[in-house]
Design an enzyme around this catalytic site. Sequence first.
Site, PDB file in Angstrom:
ATOM      1  N   ASP A   1       4.649  -6.120   4.851  1.00 12.97           N
ATOM      2  CA  ASP A   1       3.970  -5.048   5.603  1.00 12.97           C
ATOM      3  C   ASP A   1       3.928  -5.430   7.079  1.00 12.97           C
ATOM      4  OD1 ASP A   1       2.650  -2.657   5.955  1.00 12.97           O
ATOM      5  OD2 ASP A   1       0.686  -3.424   5.381  1.00 12.97           O
TER       6      ASP A   1
ATOM      7  N   HIS B   1     -23.468  25.407  32.558  1.00 13.97           N
ATOM      8  CA  HIS B   1     -22.658  25.918  33.665  1.00 13.97           C
ATOM      9  C   HIS B   1     -22.634  24.820  34.735  1.00 13.97           C
ATOM     10  CE1 HIS B   1     -21.225  28.257  37.006  1.00 13.97           C
ATOM     11  NE2 HIS B   1     -21.090  29.346  36.227  1.00 13.97           N
TER      12      HIS B   1
ATOM     13  N   ASP C   1      -0.620   4.226   0.716  1.00 16.41           N
ATOM     14  CA  ASP C   1      -1.214   5.213   1.638  1.00 16.41           C
ATOM     15  C   ASP C   1      -0.540   5.108   3.006  1.00 16.41           C
ATOM     16  OD1 ASP C   1      -2.513   2.680   2.148  1.00 16.41           O
ATOM     17  OD2 ASP C   1      -4.122   3.723   3.217  1.00 16.41           O
TER      18      ASP C   1
ATOM     19  N   HIS D   1       0.825  -1.216   0.000  1.00 15.31           N
ATOM     20  CA  HIS D   1       0.000   0.000   0.000  1.00 15.31           C
ATOM     21  C   HIS D   1       0.853   1.257   0.000  1.00 15.31           C
ATOM     22  CE1 HIS D   1       0.170   0.762   4.488  1.00 15.31           C
ATOM     23  NE2 HIS D   1       0.349  -0.544   4.536  1.00 15.31           N
TER      24      HIS D   1
ATOM     25  N   GLU E   1      -5.267   0.896   2.448  1.00 16.32           N
ATOM     26  CA  GLU E   1      -5.063  -0.154   3.462  1.00 16.32           C
ATOM     27  C   GLU E   1      -5.316   0.390   4.858  1.00 16.32           C
ATOM     28  OE1 GLU E   1      -3.148  -2.853   6.330  1.00 16.32           O
ATOM     29  OE2 GLU E   1      -2.735  -0.753   5.999  1.00 16.32           O
TER      30      GLU E   1
END
Length: 459
Positions: free
Chosen positions: A180, A213, A88, A86, A153
């Site tokens: 990987d 608050h 990316d 991959h 991926e």
Amino acid sequence: MNNIISYIEENKNRYVEELSDFLRMESISSSPQHKDETRRCAHWVETHLRDMGIENVEFIETEGHPIIYAEWMGAPGKPTVLLYGHYDVQPVDPIELWTTGPFEPTIRNGDIYARGSTDDKGQVFTHFKSVEAYMKQNGSLPVNLKMVIEGEEEIGSANLEKFVRENKEKLKSDIVLISDTAMYAKGVPTICYGLRGLSYFQIDMTGPNRDLHSGSFGGAVQNPAQGLAEMLASLKDKNGKIRIPGFYEDVRKLTKKEREAFAKLPFKERKYAKQLGVKELFGEKGYSTLERVWARPTFEINGMWSGFTGEGAKTVLPSKAHAKVSMRLVPDQNPNKIARLFKKHIKEITPENVTVELTQMHGAKPALAPIDSLGVQAAAEALKKGFGKKPLLQREGGSIPIVVTFQQFLKTTPVLLGFGLPDDNPHSPDEHFNLDNFHNGIKTSAYFFDTLASMSNGR
Ligand code: BES
Ligand code: ZN
């Protein structure tokens, strides 16, 4: 073979320069602002493969980021390898913790630092460069090669999954080669045979219809940050067991043989804890650390936010609280079933006075690869030559979602040949890739193709 290895030696420096070009592109798949840059990176891969001498390269559009497909089928009768990787990368935050810019590749002490250097650009590039050596030196490869280099991926590979289902014939192959993952340690070449799966959710809890608050309203309504914290805290007990009914139903037990094999690996708990900056390790009781991260499922909070988080103090009772959580899964857990059980359980434990919305994000099936395949044998031989040592077999805790899709739809055998190191910092600041591993990885890849071709002779 000698001419291939000498080409790799001679071009060592140029290879590092080219890898730096690959690393300069900000291909963060999860970030819409980086869409064009991710596409530019895909084009870079396309052009690079052509320049290496692979003629048949396709730029494939998807609903997300493009897939680059390439093939060289000039070795009839030889096995077909599908190389997957991959282009990316993960986001870079917290950016202030990087020593040098994540997209300004820098070499320090024999490592190249940049986002994506080890995960996965550097690793996939090792194969590009061995293929280049063959094409430039011999004009051919010893095996047939198909390549699928995707850009999604890190966000679950949904579009690639569709592509694989629709292109079974095109992708037909004997072996899928993936780099990987990481080696067990520096100088210890490793083949991985197991990956965990994943089920990921965002939880949005809403209490009052606006921030209040905390003086005027504190004590009168349920605080969603408190509600969410209690809910999340209840999901794991003190022994590290996950308390979602049915969660462990399909967990495959570790075999005695596997437990023994894990226990034989050199592992120093104290050193590991020290490296991580923790006093003591923590995990599911009854299991060793390696068992916990490789072969047992987990539930982790990936992020939480609510109310006032800026500098100083603000007395506020938030309207909303959010968390991103994920479960790592092991064989034979199914991410869809786990997601169902998770949703059901969250519904049951949501405090009455708040509402919860669950968004399911990407998932992945856990994977196991056979260790006696021809591909693994060839990889073991190749590692012996490339790194000078017999490889070790191990599992990993991370996920590569497409692996099971390849196994199921293409009936192909995965070979997980990782060149990363455990302290490469993937997904973290100062990610890096060891240049010796890069160089030896290129040689290993070249030996792999050669060994596979000769092992398959006479088939
Ligand atoms: N390279 C990793 C997978 C990996 C991680 C293998 C650690 C071995 C050890 C891969 O790029 C990755 O990070 N995958 C994601 C997949 C997820 C987003 C579906 C992961 O594991 O988180
Ligand atoms: Zn990766």
